[in-house]
Design an enzyme around this catalytic site. Structure first.
Site, PDB file in Angstrom:
ATOM      1  N   SER A  28     -17.517   6.245   3.975  1.00 51.06           N
ATOM      2  CA  SER A  28     -18.617   5.539   4.092  1.00 51.06           C
ATOM      3  C   SER A  28     -19.440   5.817   5.606  1.00 51.06           C
ATOM      4  CB  SER A  28     -18.474   4.022   4.036  1.00 51.06           C
ATOM      5  OG  SER A  28     -17.388   3.664   5.007  1.00 51.06           O
ATOM      6  N   ARG A  49       0.873  -1.242   0.195  1.00 50.29           N
ATOM      7  CA  ARG A  49      -0.022   0.084  -0.110  1.00 50.29           C
ATOM      8  C   ARG A  49       0.649   1.166  -0.201  1.00 50.29           C
ATOM      9  NH1 ARG A  49      -3.853   0.047   4.575  1.00 50.29           N
ATOM     10  NH2 ARG A  49      -4.023   2.280   3.661  1.00 50.29           N
ATOM     11  N   PRO A 107     -20.524   9.398  -4.411  1.00 51.50           N
ATOM     12  CA  PRO A 107     -21.095   8.638  -5.377  1.00 51.50           C
ATOM     13  C   PRO A 107     -22.126   7.872  -4.804  1.00 51.50           C
ATOM     14  CG  PRO A 107     -18.894   7.728  -5.502  1.00 51.50           C
ATOM     15  CD  PRO A 107     -19.264   9.032  -4.368  1.00 51.50           C
ATOM     16  N   HIS A 136      -6.337   8.887  11.467  1.00 51.73           N
ATOM     17  CA  HIS A 136      -6.078   7.548  11.546  1.00 51.73           C
ATOM     18  C   HIS A 136      -4.488   7.429  11.179  1.00 51.73           C
ATOM     19  CE1 HIS A 136     -10.233   6.399  10.695  1.00 51.73           C
ATOM     20  NE2 HIS A 136     -10.059   6.673  12.121  1.00 51.73           N
ATOM     21  N   CYS A 153      14.219  -1.848  21.997  1.00 52.05           N
ATOM     22  CA  CYS A 153      13.720  -2.909  22.878  1.00 52.05           C
ATOM     23  C   CYS A 153      13.578  -4.014  22.170  1.00 52.05           C
ATOM     24  CB  CYS A 153      12.283  -2.376  23.223  1.00 52.05           C
ATOM     25  SG  CYS A 153      10.964  -2.222  22.293  1.00 52.05           S
ATOM     26  N   GLN A 188      -9.372  11.007   7.269  1.00 50.80           N
ATOM     27  CA  GLN A 188      -9.124   9.733   7.744  1.00 50.80           C
ATOM     28  C   GLN A 188      -7.963   9.039   7.025  1.00 50.80           C
ATOM     29  OE1 GLN A 188     -13.223   7.887   8.712  1.00 50.80           O
ATOM     30  NE2 GLN A 188     -13.713   9.673   7.230  1.00 50.80           N
ATOM     31  N   ASN A 189      -7.617   9.529   6.054  1.00 54.59           N
ATOM     32  CA  ASN A 189      -6.657   9.029   5.052  1.00 54.59           C
ATOM     33  C   ASN A 189      -5.294   9.006   5.762  1.00 54.59           C
ATOM     34  OD1 ASN A 189      -8.784   8.664   3.679  1.00 54.59           O
ATOM     35  ND2 ASN A 189      -8.256  10.315   1.843  1.00 54.59           N
ATOM     36  N   VAL A 190      -4.466   7.969   5.322  1.00 52.56           N
ATOM     37  CA  VAL A 190      -3.132   7.741   5.768  1.00 52.56           C
ATOM     38  C   VAL A 190      -2.281   8.088   4.789  1.00 52.56           C
ATOM     39  CG1 VAL A 190      -3.653   6.055   7.427  1.00 52.56           C
ATOM     40  CG2 VAL A 190      -3.054   5.152   5.256  1.00 52.56           C
ATOM     41  N   GLY A 240     -16.098  11.421   0.499  1.00 54.47           N
ATOM     42  CA  GLY A 240     -15.558  10.299   0.368  1.00 54.47           C
ATOM     43  C   GLY A 240     -15.495   9.397   1.440  1.00 54.47           C
TER      44      GLY A 240
HETATM   45  C1  BJW Z   1     -15.900   8.122  -3.547  1.00 53.21           C
HETATM   46  C2  BJW Z   1     -15.131   8.142  -4.510  1.00 53.21           C
HETATM   47  C3  BJW Z   1     -15.030   9.113  -5.189  1.00 53.21           C
HETATM   48  C4  BJW Z   1     -15.651   5.892  -3.783  1.00 53.21           C
HETATM   49  N1  BJW Z   1     -15.285  10.376  -4.847  1.00 53.21           N
HETATM   50  N2  BJW Z   1     -16.137   9.579  -3.042  1.00 53.21           N
HETATM   51  C5  BJW Z   1     -19.113   3.411  18.321  1.00 53.21           C
HETATM   52  C6  BJW Z   1     -20.041   2.510  17.617  1.00 53.21           C
HETATM   53  C7  BJW Z   1     -19.492   1.424  17.139  1.00 53.21           C
HETATM   54  C8  BJW Z   1     -18.162   1.043  16.899  1.00 53.21           C
HETATM   55  C9  BJW Z   1     -17.288   1.990  17.623  1.00 53.21           C
HETATM   56  C10 BJW Z   1     -17.808   3.103  18.071  1.00 53.21           C
HETATM   57  N3  BJW Z   1     -16.520   3.718  18.593  1.00 53.21           N
HETATM   58  C11 BJW Z   1     -15.500   3.120  18.464  1.00 53.21           C
HETATM   59  C12 BJW Z   1     -16.030   1.891  17.809  1.00 53.21           C
HETATM   60  C13 BJW Z   1     -14.928   0.789  17.241  1.00 53.21           C
HETATM   61  C14 BJW Z   1     -14.272   1.134  16.107  1.00 53.21           C
HETATM   62  C15 BJW Z   1     -15.516   1.229  14.753  1.00 53.21           C
HETATM   63  O1  BJW Z   1     -15.690   2.154  14.434  1.00 53.21           O
HETATM   64  N4  BJW Z   1     -15.901   0.099  14.317  1.00 53.21           N
HETATM   65  C16 BJW Z   1     -16.871   0.190  13.326  1.00 53.21           C
HETATM   66  C17 BJW Z   1     -16.513   0.011  11.985  1.00 53.21           C
HETATM   67  C18 BJW Z   1     -17.877  -0.705  13.746  1.00 53.21           C
HETATM   68  N5  BJW Z   1     -13.331   2.266  15.874  1.00 53.21           N
HETATM   69  C19 BJW Z   1     -12.325   2.369  16.509  1.00 53.21           C
HETATM   70  O2  BJW Z   1     -11.735   1.135  16.709  1.00 53.21           O
HETATM   71  C20 BJW Z   1     -11.280   3.406  16.615  1.00 53.21           C
HETATM   72  N6  BJW Z   1     -10.672   3.604  18.041  1.00 53.21           N
HETATM   73  C21 BJW Z   1     -11.253   4.046  19.025  1.00 53.21           C
HETATM   74  O3  BJW Z   1     -12.776   4.108  18.847  1.00 53.21           O
HETATM   75  O4  BJW Z   1     -10.646   4.186  20.133  1.00 53.21           O
HETATM   76  C22 BJW Z   1     -11.492   4.097  21.251  1.00 53.21           C
HETATM   77  C23 BJW Z   1     -11.670   2.859  21.909  1.00 53.21           C
HETATM   78  C24 BJW Z   1     -10.933   1.878  21.896  1.00 53.21           C
HETATM   79  C25 BJW Z   1     -11.075   0.533  22.297  1.00 53.21           C
HETATM   80  C26 BJW Z   1     -12.454   0.361  22.693  1.00 53.21           C
HETATM   81  C27 BJW Z   1     -13.430   1.310  22.549  1.00 53.21           C
HETATM   82  C28 BJW Z   1     -13.123   2.378  21.980  1.00 53.21           C
HETATM   83  C29 BJW Z   1     -10.141   3.504  15.621  1.00 53.21           C
HETATM   84  C30 BJW Z   1     -10.687   3.330  14.138  1.00 53.21           C
HETATM   85  C31 BJW Z   1      -9.265   3.031  13.451  1.00 53.21           C
HETATM   86  C32 BJW Z   1      -9.661   2.836  11.890  1.00 53.21           C
HETATM   87  N7  BJW Z   1      -8.702   2.550  11.143  1.00 53.21           N
HETATM   88  C33 BJW Z   1      -8.665   2.349   9.651  1.00 53.21           C
HETATM   89  C34 BJW Z   1      -7.530   1.650   9.212  1.00 53.21           C
HETATM   90  C35 BJW Z   1      -6.317   2.536   9.122  1.00 53.21           C
HETATM   91  C36 BJW Z   1      -5.151   2.052   8.770  1.00 53.21           C
HETATM   92  C37 BJW Z   1      -4.925   1.544   7.411  1.00 53.21           C
HETATM   93  O5  BJW Z   1      -4.912   2.312   6.405  1.00 53.21           O
HETATM   94  O6  BJW Z   1      -4.915   0.470   6.852  1.00 53.21           O
HETATM   95  O7  BJW Z   1      -9.118   3.600   8.899  1.00 53.21           O
HETATM   96  S1  BJW Z   1     -10.082   1.376   9.303  1.00 53.21           S
HETATM   97  C38 BJW Z   1     -10.516   1.850   7.622  1.00 53.21           C
HETATM   98  O8  BJW Z   1     -11.709   2.762   7.717  1.00 53.21           O
HETATM   99  C39 BJW Z   1      -9.398   3.240   7.714  1.00 53.21           C
HETATM  100  C40 BJW Z   1     -10.361   4.365   7.098  1.00 53.21           C
HETATM  101  O9  BJW Z   1      -9.775   5.543   7.675  1.00 53.21           O
HETATM  102  C41 BJW Z   1     -11.653   4.101   7.751  1.00 53.21           C
HETATM  103  C42 BJW Z   1     -12.790   4.736   7.356  1.00 53.21           C
HETATM  104  O10 BJW Z   1     -12.826   4.230   5.956  1.00 53.21           O
HETATM  105  P1  BJW Z   1     -13.287   5.429   4.944  1.00 53.21           P
HETATM  106  O11 BJW Z   1     -12.526   6.605   4.578  1.00 53.21           O
HETATM  107  O12 BJW Z   1     -14.807   5.735   5.185  1.00 53.21           O
HETATM  108  O13 BJW Z   1     -13.172   4.489   3.538  1.00 53.21           O
HETATM  109  P2  BJW Z   1     -14.428   3.247   2.929  1.00 53.21           P
HETATM  110  O14 BJW Z   1     -13.545   2.445   1.875  1.00 53.21           O
HETATM  111  O15 BJW Z   1     -15.232   2.713   4.095  1.00 53.21           O
HETATM  112  O16 BJW Z   1     -15.508   4.278   2.166  1.00 53.21           O
HETATM  113  C43 BJW Z   1     -15.098   4.912   0.912  1.00 53.21           C
HETATM  114  C44 BJW Z   1     -16.216   5.788   0.476  1.00 53.21           C
HETATM  115  O17 BJW Z   1     -15.653   6.648  -0.381  1.00 53.21           O
HETATM  116  C45 BJW Z   1     -17.643   4.936   0.218  1.00 53.21           C
HETATM  117  O18 BJW Z   1     -18.430   5.827   0.994  1.00 53.21           O
HETATM  118  C46 BJW Z   1     -17.498   5.523  -1.280  1.00 53.21           C
HETATM  119  O19 BJW Z   1     -18.760   5.480  -2.038  1.00 53.21           O
HETATM  120  C47 BJW Z   1     -16.871   6.626  -1.507  1.00 53.21           C
HETATM  121  N8  BJW Z   1     -16.249   6.751  -2.719  1.00 53.21           N
HETATM  122  N9  BJW Z   1     -15.019   6.672  -4.705  1.00 53.21           N
HETATM  123  C48 BJW Z   1     -15.944  10.353  -3.547  1.00 53.21           C
HETATM  124  N10 BJW Z   1     -14.284   8.970  -6.205  1.00 53.21           N
HETATM  125 ZN    ZN Z   2      10.765  -0.450  20.855  1.00 52.64          ZN
END
Ligand code: BJW
Ligand code: ZN
Length: 260
Positions: free
Chosen positions: A201, A80, A226, A129, A162, A111-113, A199
Site C-alpha cells: 500500500s 499468524r 490491483p 520488517h 533475564c 516488508q513481509n515477515v 503488493g
Molecule cells: C495485492 C494483492 C495481490 C492485495 N497481488 N497486490 C515518515 C512519515 C510518516 C510516518 C513515519 C515516517 N517514518 C516513520 C514513520 C512511522 C511509521 C510509519 O510509517 N507510519 C505510517 C503508517 C504513518 N514507521 C515506523 O514506525 C517504522 N520504524 C521507523 O521508522 O523507525 C525509525 C523511527 C523510530 C521512532 C520514531 C521515528 C522514526 C517501523 C515500521 C514497522 C512496520 N511493521 C509492520 C508490522 C510488522 C509485524 C507484523 O507482521 O505483524 O509491517 S506494519 C505492517 O505494514 C507490516 C507491513 O510490512 C507494513 C506494510 O504493509 P503492506 O505490505 O504494504 O501491506 P498492506 O496490507 O498495507 O497492503 C497490501 C497491498 O497489497 C494493497 O495495496 C493491496 O491492494 C495489495 N494487494 N492483494 C498484489 N494478490
Molecule cells: Zn532476556
C-alpha cells in the site's frame, strides 16, 4: 504521466515494462503483503479481509500494545505463524525467483515477515520488517528457540537469561528497521536501473521511501497492484492486477524479448 494515465492497454504496458526489465543490469524489487495474498496469507489493510480490519495495529504491532496485553499479542502472532507455515509460494513468488536467476544484479527487498520468497527459490532476500518464525527477548535481545508448548500457551515464554518476555522478531511501529537490510535496500534503490514494486500500500516508512529514492536516482519504477496507491501515482508503469497474474505474464514477455 505513467502508463495508466496514458491509457495504454495493460497488455502493451506489460510488453513495454518487460522490455525495460529484460535490458536492466540491476533490478531492485520491493514486495509487500499483497504478493503473499494469493498464498492465503492475510494482508494488513484490506477493508474486509485485512488483519487490521478487525484489530487495532497499535494494540498488536507496538511496544505499548505488547506491554498492555502480552498474551493477546502472543496469541495473535501464534495464529499468524500457523497461517504462514501452512501457506505455499504462489506464481508471483516463483516469477520473481525466475527473474532473479536471469538478471545480472537483483536485490529483493521484502516488508513481509513470511519466508515465501525463500521457499520459492529467491536468494538473499532482505527482510525490512523481520521474520515471524524467529524470536528474541524483548528486554535483553537474546535469541529464543520456540517450542511446541509455547505455541499453545496463552502467554509469551520468559527469557532464560533475564526473565523478560519473548516476542517475535518482527519490527513494530516506532522501532528501528534492521540496519543491514535497510542500508542494503537503500543502496539498491540508489543504484538500480529498475525498481519493481509488488503488493504494497506504500504508506509505511521508511520502506515506502525506496521507490521515491529510485525515481530520484533516475530508475524506472513499475508498480504491480490491483489497487491504485501512492506508489502507482508516481510510478512510470502501473500494472493493475495481482502478483500471481501479472508477474508470470511479465516473465513470459521477458522471455519473448530475449528470443527477439
Ligand atoms: C495485492 C494483492 C495481490 C492485495 N497481488 N497486490 C515518515 C512519515 C510518516 C510516518 C513515519 C515516517 N517514518 C516513520 C514513520 C512511522 C511509521 C510509519 O510509517 N507510519 C505510517 C503508517 C504513518 N514507521 C515506523 O514506525 C517504522 N520504524 C521507523 O521508522 O523507525 C525509525 C523511527 C523510530 C521512532 C520514531 C521515528 C522514526 C517501523 C515500521 C514497522 C512496520 N511493521 C509492520 C508490522 C510488522 C509485524 C507484523 O507482521 O505483524 O509491517 S506494519 C505492517 O505494514 C507490516 C507491513 O510490512 C507494513 C506494510 O504493509 P503492506 O505490505 O504494504 O501491506 P498492506 O496490507 O498495507 O497492503 C497490501 C497491498 O497489497 C494493497 O495495496 C493491496 O491492494 C495489495 N494487494 N492483494 C498484489 N494478490
Ligand atoms: Zn532476556
Amino acid at each position: 504521466m505513467n502508463s495508466f494515465d496514458r491509457a495504454v492497454s495493460l497488455e502493451d504496458s506489460i510488453c513495454e515494462a518487460a522490455a525495460i526489465l529484460a535490458r536492466a543490469r540491476h533490478i531492485a524489487c520491493l514486495t509487500g503483503a499483497g504478493i503473499s495474498a494469493e498464498s492465503g496469507v492475510s494482508t494488513f489493510r484490506d477493508a474486509l479481509t485485512g488483519l487490521w480490519s478487525t484489530f487495532d495495529p497499535q494494540r498488536l504491532a507496538s511496544q505499548e500494545g505488547f506491554a498492555e496485553d502480552p498474551g493477546f499479542v502472543w496469541r495473535w502472532y501464534m495464529g499468524r505463524l500457523a497461517q504462514v507455515e501452512q501457506a505455499q509460494p504462489n506464481a508471483g513468488h516463483r516469477a520473481l525467483a525466475e527473474l532473479e536467476r536471469r538478471t545480472r544484479t537483483f536485490t529483493l527487498v521484502t516488508q513481509n515477515v513470511d519466508n515465501l520468497h525463500e521457499r520459492a527459490g529467491s536468494q538473499d532476500t532482505l527482510h525490512l520488517h523481520g521474520r515471524i518464525n524467529t524470536f528474541h527477548c524483548n528486554e535483553c535481545g537474546a535469541a529464543y528457540a520456540l517450542s511446541d508448548e509455547d505455541r499453545i500457551a496463552g502467554l509469551p515464554p520468559y527469557c532464560i537469561h533475564c526473565g523478560g518476555w519473548v516476542r517475535p522478531s518482527v519490527v513494530w511501529f516506532g522501532e528501528m528497521l534492521p540496519e543491514y537490510a535497510l542500508d542494503e535496500a537503500t543502496r539498491a534503490a540508489q543504484q538500480c536501473d529498475v525498481m519493481l514494486v509488488v503488493g504494497t500500500s506504500g504508506i509505511v516508512y521508511p520502506a515506502a521511501s525506496l521507490p521515491e529514492v529510485a525515481l530520484a536516482n533516475g530508475a524506472t519504477v513499475i508498480d504491480v497492484n490491483p489497487e491504485p496507491n501512492p506508489i502507482s501515482e508516481v510510478a512510470n508503469y502501473y500494472l493493475c492486477g495481482t502478483g500471481g497474474v501479472i508477474l508470470p505474464a511479465l516473465m513470459n514477455a521477458i522471455v519473448r524479448v530475449d528470443r527477439g
